[in-house]
Design an enzyme around this catalytic site. Structure first.
Site, PDB file in Angstrom:
ATOM      1  N   HIS A 373       0.810  -1.177   0.124  1.00  0.00           N
ATOM      2  CA  HIS A 373       0.171   0.144   0.046  1.00  0.00           C
ATOM      3  C   HIS A 373       0.944   1.055  -0.053  1.00  0.00           C
ATOM      4  O   HIS A 373       0.378   2.329   0.176  1.00  0.00           O
ATOM      5  CB  HIS A 373      -0.937  -0.018   1.130  1.00  0.00           C
ATOM      6  CG  HIS A 373      -1.992  -1.128   1.483  1.00  0.00           C
ATOM      7  ND1 HIS A 373      -3.415  -1.053   0.727  1.00  0.00           N
ATOM      8  CD2 HIS A 373      -1.729  -2.503   1.834  1.00  0.00           C
ATOM      9  CE1 HIS A 373      -3.673  -2.143   0.933  1.00  0.00           C
ATOM     10  NE2 HIS A 373      -2.975  -2.936   1.403  1.00  0.00           N
ATOM     11  N   LYS A 565      -8.371  13.746   5.778  1.00  0.00           N
ATOM     12  CA  LYS A 565      -7.614  12.590   5.437  1.00  0.00           C
ATOM     13  C   LYS A 565      -6.354  12.618   6.762  1.00  0.00           C
ATOM     14  O   LYS A 565      -6.166  13.681   7.028  1.00  0.00           O
ATOM     15  CB  LYS A 565      -6.966  12.357   4.208  1.00  0.00           C
ATOM     16  CG  LYS A 565      -6.403  13.787   3.487  1.00  0.00           C
ATOM     17  CD  LYS A 565      -5.752  13.517   1.967  1.00  0.00           C
ATOM     18  CE  LYS A 565      -7.078  13.626   0.997  1.00  0.00           C
ATOM     19  NZ  LYS A 565      -7.050  12.845  -0.301  1.00  0.00           N
ATOM     20  N   ARG A 566      -5.457  11.704   6.667  1.00  0.00           N
ATOM     21  CA  ARG A 566      -4.257  11.887   7.593  1.00  0.00           C
ATOM     22  C   ARG A 566      -3.750  12.999   6.846  1.00  0.00           C
ATOM     23  O   ARG A 566      -3.468  13.309   5.947  1.00  0.00           O
ATOM     24  CB  ARG A 566      -3.518  10.586   7.579  1.00  0.00           C
ATOM     25  CG  ARG A 566      -4.033   9.523   8.281  1.00  0.00           C
ATOM     26  CD  ARG A 566      -4.292   9.527   9.767  1.00  0.00           C
ATOM     27  NE  ARG A 566      -2.881   9.620  10.457  1.00  0.00           N
ATOM     28  CZ  ARG A 566      -2.685   8.567  11.353  1.00  0.00           C
ATOM     29  NH1 ARG A 566      -3.465   7.466  11.606  1.00  0.00           N
ATOM     30  NH2 ARG A 566      -1.494   8.667  11.828  1.00  0.00           N
ATOM     31  N   LYS A 571       0.616  14.706   1.089  1.00  0.00           N
ATOM     32  CA  LYS A 571      -0.726  14.936   0.751  1.00  0.00           C
ATOM     33  C   LYS A 571      -1.305  16.639   0.637  1.00  0.00           C
ATOM     34  O   LYS A 571      -2.600  16.884   0.440  1.00  0.00           O
ATOM     35  CB  LYS A 571      -1.822  14.211   1.972  1.00  0.00           C
ATOM     36  CG  LYS A 571      -1.652  12.633   2.092  1.00  0.00           C
ATOM     37  CD  LYS A 571      -2.826  12.072   3.032  1.00  0.00           C
ATOM     38  CE  LYS A 571      -2.493  10.827   3.113  1.00  0.00           C
ATOM     39  NZ  LYS A 571      -3.322   9.766   2.121  1.00  0.00           N
ATOM     40  N   THR A 676      -8.603   6.217  -1.053  1.00  0.00           N
ATOM     41  CA  THR A 676      -9.759   5.883  -1.344  1.00  0.00           C
ATOM     42  C   THR A 676     -11.072   6.795  -0.939  1.00  0.00           C
ATOM     43  O   THR A 676     -12.153   6.467  -1.095  1.00  0.00           O
ATOM     44  CB  THR A 676      -9.911   4.625  -0.321  1.00  0.00           C
ATOM     45  OG1 THR A 676      -9.409   4.658   0.931  1.00  0.00           O
ATOM     46  CG2 THR A 676      -9.261   3.226  -1.024  1.00  0.00           C
ATOM     47  N   LYS A 680     -15.147   7.712  -1.934  1.00  0.00           N
ATOM     48  CA  LYS A 680     -16.364   7.881  -1.351  1.00  0.00           C
ATOM     49  C   LYS A 680     -17.014   9.162  -1.638  1.00  0.00           C
ATOM     50  O   LYS A 680     -18.106   9.382  -1.893  1.00  0.00           O
ATOM     51  CB  LYS A 680     -15.860   7.975   0.392  1.00  0.00           C
ATOM     52  CG  LYS A 680     -15.544   6.671   0.791  1.00  0.00           C
ATOM     53  CD  LYS A 680     -14.813   6.627   2.057  1.00  0.00           C
ATOM     54  CE  LYS A 680     -13.765   5.509   2.298  1.00  0.00           C
ATOM     55  NZ  LYS A 680     -12.765   5.633   3.290  1.00  0.00           N
TER      56      LYS A 680
END
Ligand code: 9GP
Length: 829
Positions: A373, A565-566, A571, A676, A680
């Site tokens: 991952h 998100k984290r 990111k 992911t 959603k």
């Protein structure tokens, strides 16, 4: 005596109703029964939480019926099973998901309302099960739902942590971590299996002994801990199949340390025994790095050893010959965390079942598959040889032997290319000698996959290039997916009803490809009205949550723009915040007329930073100081608001995602393995503003570039941009906003200095400066589209309509067919 047992079984059956009934009276009786006898409250006086507990137990009874039937059916059919080994499962709440999958939500809601309770209110009483960090862990939960729904004979194995992921509390804008002792109020969804326990051994020595004239290895452990099974039934939707997620808890072993009890120091001996429990007590809170920690290694081996014993026990119940093992067992390694299973299965086959190395190795090569991952080499686990050798001496020997054989074979194939041999070896030489768990996993698995097409390409060309060149047939890609049961049906009931109405069926809940049918109505005015209404309802719910949490009132007319998100540098939450500062700065410098053209925004950011991740924590603080400034600037009013949602978890996501107009996925291209969260949002008709990274690239193919706001350097350009380094020009707008932070426009200038240093000049590794202009352009395009309501709604419908490929049902189907080679095994109704 068989006749006697049969007679008893028949008498017992006669005493039972065939199945529990689901009419309102039966449900009410059941709930009240549990109030009185399980929760032990009087049925004349119980509060919402107690009502939730009684409700949960009534649901659990029905769940257990199906679970028993499924397990009996699997036992009878004896299909090949997949064993999904994952150190993390992020389940969130279970009640709503379970009643929906069982098809009895409305019955329970009616029954409760007749008792004067609201189902939704009771569902809110449940705490989240946060036994995982982020993407990987939530993916495991989605995949369990799909495995059950698609009738696959699967068992999940993991750890039952007593402390889940920390709770994030914000004090003066700083993140603080609080322990999540989630079992405080009991967990109705698990079944403690006191009789299913296995001893797990640690430390000690390995000796050579002779058995029937053959030399064999005997591991004499120095410590023994007991693994106790806690079963969590996972129901499928539209099927009776209910599979098992078995989580292990550590308990002191009775066999352990009889010696110390005899020596008389009773209290010390008891305290020592208690230490055993610490193995399953806490989830490591970092989603990428925990290297070199003994407790972490103990956790990994503990859950692997118990699971492998369980798998062997099940196999041996019905089979005698190990040659049949690969026909009955597929072992899925969810990242490298469970990869000690390879050495453990080998050890059991060699030392306990006394197979030859050759036969054991042949079995290993047929049963393991491995999903990674991560994108970065630093994310790959390494275990110091000293640590492994001390904790698991026999496993280290086995890994060395596997490596020796592998390297010998490799030499035959590639010759004496020492650089390559060194890179591919399982053992990394150096000041600290390490075992590379990823190399072990690749070498021993028949299939290796990444989690999006781009990710797999990066694995083939970078991370595992040497292995790909050797065994191209091993490498696959399986783009991630999420379950529509959780992410539409549970979390967005209004959208769920709307989709079913327009498609004329609920079949899409099992067959997500049907969503594509929404395309036919993408310009239908009536659907547009209803679609907007649904969004509004969800925005109201989110706005109320924001107000309750922060006191901030937000305008429903504004675009709800979400990044949750984290928190990670790659990111790029920081890019988002810099964009917000730029927007704020622009509005401040506008005249009245221009201000009228501004599209109002509510920017929402949420996510946890790993406790030791300094920079990520500074990003959270920066978000808060910028929010403080903007939200209190009367001159700005509703044109711009910034909110940080604390303690982002699954149930918060269930509320935030349906209420978002726009969502941001800003990873520097080539850094997000898949992503992911974006799936959603897409399913919920939220528009995406994103880089061409991970699974986003495949989303563009499904919904078209016109329906997304793409920006930034592509993965193949990133390397070249980095090389440009100091000669890379950054836009003035970028320098200006960074300067505002440096100059203390938002305070805390000393504190933020290191953050600013990280993104200026050659240190801007994640290329915020290089992507900034393109980011602003994408934001401007989003503004323009938002004011054209018809266009926006059409884009939103097309996003949901094109999200079918990102269901975990599709992903699981692909794993079943191309990796595990398993067939559905449907339990008769
Ligand atoms: O970072 C990846 C994310 O991109 C992916 O979607 C997710 C599920 O495959 O896994 C994440 N990785 C982790 O959570 C830990 O490596």
């Amino acid at each position: 005596d068989f006749g006697e047992r049969k007679g008893q079984a028949e008498r017992m059956l006669g005493l039972m109703d065939v199945f529990l009934k689901n009419d309102p009276i039966s449900l009410q009786k059941d709930i009240l029964h549990h109030v009185e006898y399980t929760v032990a409250r009087s049925r004349f006086s119980f509060d919402d939480f107690e009502a939730y507990q009684a409700l949960a137990h009534s649901v659990r009874d029905r769940l257990i019926e199906r679970w028993h039937d499924t397990l009996i059916h699997f036992k009878k059919e004896d299909p090949k099973r997949v064993y999904f080994l994952s150190l993390e499962f992020l389940m969130g709440r279970s009640l709503s998901n379970i009643v929906i999958n069982l098809g009895i939500r409305d019955q329970f809601a009616d029954a409760l309302s007749q008792l004067g309770f609201d189902f939704e209110v009771l569902a809110e009483q449940e705490g989240d099960a946060c036994l995982g960090n982020g993407g990987l862990a939530r993916l495991s939960a989605c995949q369990m739902d799909s495995l059950a729904t698609l009738d696959y004979p699967a068992v999940g194995y993991g750890l039952r942590y007593q402390y889940g992921l920390f709770r994030q509390v914000i004090v003066d804008g700083f993140q603080h971590e609080q322990p999540d002792y989630w079992l405080n109020f009991g967990n109705p969804w698990e079944i403690e299996r006191v009789h299913i326990t296995y001893p797990v051994k640690f430390y000690g020595t390995v000796t050579d002994e002779f058995l029937n004239g053959e030399k064999c290895k005997v591991w004499v452990p120095g410590e023994m801990v007991e693994a106790v099974a806690y079963d969590n039934p996972i129901p499928g939707y539209g099927t009776r199949n209910t599979i098992n997620l078995r989580l292990w808890a550590a308990k002191p072993s009775d066999q352990h340390d009889m010696e110390s009890f005899n020596t008389g120091d009773y209290v010390d001996a008891v305290v020592n025994r208690q230490r055993a429990e610490s193995i399953s007590s806490i989830l490591y809170p970092d989603d990428r790095s925990y290297q070199g920690k003994e407790l972490r290694l103990k956790q990994q081996y503990f859950f692997v050893s118990a699971s492998v014993q369980d798998i062997f026990r099940r196999f041996k119940d019905t089979h005698k010959k190990f040659d049949e093992f690969p026909e009955k067992v597929a072992l899925q390694l969810n990242d490298t965390h469970p990869s000690l299973a390879i050495a453990e299965v080998m050890r059991v086959l060699l030392d306990e079942e006394h197979l030859s190395w050759h036969r054991a190795w042949d079995i290993i090569c047929k049963i393991f598959s491995f999903t990674t991952h991560t994108v970065s080499p630093e994310g790959l686990e390494k275990i110091p040889v000293d640590l492994l050798g001390n904790l698991l001496p026999r496993h280290l020997q086995i890994i060395y032997d596997i490596n020796f054989n592998f390297v010998e074979e490799l030499k035959k194939m590639i010759g004496l290319d020492y650089d390559r041999l060194t890179r591919m070896s399982i053992v990394e030489e150096g000041a600290v000698k390490n075992i590379r768990m990823a190399n072990l996993s690749v070498i021993c698995s028949h299939t290796v996959n990444g989690v999006s097409r781009l990710h797999s390409e990066l694995l083939r060309t970078k991370l595992f290039k040497d292995f790909y060149d050797l065994w191209p047939h091993k490498f696959q890609y399986k783009t991630n997916g999420v379950t529509q049961r959780r992410w539409i049906v549970v979390s967005n009931p209004s959208l769920c009803a709307l989709i079913s109405k327009w498609l004329g069926t609920e079949a899409w809940i099992r067959d997500i490809d049907l969503l594509i049918g929404l395309r036919d109505y993408a310009t239908n005015a009536e659907l547009h009205q209803e679609w907007k209404m649904v969004k509004k309802v969800n925005k109201i719910r989110l706005a109320e949550y924001i107000e309750a949490m922060s006191g901030l009132k937000v305008s429903l007319d504004a675009m709800f723009d979400v990044q949750t998100k984290r928190i990670h540098e790659y990111k790029r939450q920081l890019l988002n915040i810099l964009g917000i500062i730029h927007r704020y700065d622009c509005i401040k410098n506008m005249d009245k007329n221009d201000r009228k053209k501004v599209v109002p925004r509510v920017c929402i950011i949420g996510g946890k930073a790993a406790p030791g991740y300094e920079i990520a924590k500074k990003i959270i603080k920066l978000c808060h100081v910028v929010a403080e400034r903007i939200n209190n600037d009367n001159d700005i009013g509703d044109l711009l608001k910034l909110v940080f949602i604390p303690d982002y978890n699954v149930s918060v996501a269930e509320m935030v995602i349906p209420g978002a107009d726009l969502s941001q996925h800003l990873s520097t291209a080539g850094h997000e393995a898949s992503g992911t969260g974006s799936m959603k949002f897409l399913m919920n008709g939220c528009l995406l503003l994103a880089t061409a990274d991970g699974s986003t690239i495949e989303m563009v193919e499904e919904i078209g570039q016109d329906n997304m706001f793409l920006f930034g350097a592509k993965a193949h350009e990133v390397v070249a941009l980095r090389k440009k380094g100091p000669t890379l020009k950054v836009p003035l707008q970028f320098s200006r906003v960074v300067r505002m932070i440096r100059d203390g426009h938002f305070g805390f200038e000393d504190y933020f200095k290191s953050l600013c240093d990280k993104i200026e000049g050659t240190s801007d590794y994640f290329l915020l400066g290089a992507d900034f202009m393109s980011y602003l352009e994408a934001q401007a395009a989003a503004d323009k589209a938002f004011v054209d309501e018809e266009r926006w709604t059409k884009m939103s419908i097309l996003s949901a309509a094109g999200s079918g490929r990102f269901s975990s049902d599709r992903t699981i189907q692909e794993y079943a067919e191309n990796t595990w080679d398993i067939q559905p095994c449907r339990c008769p109704f």
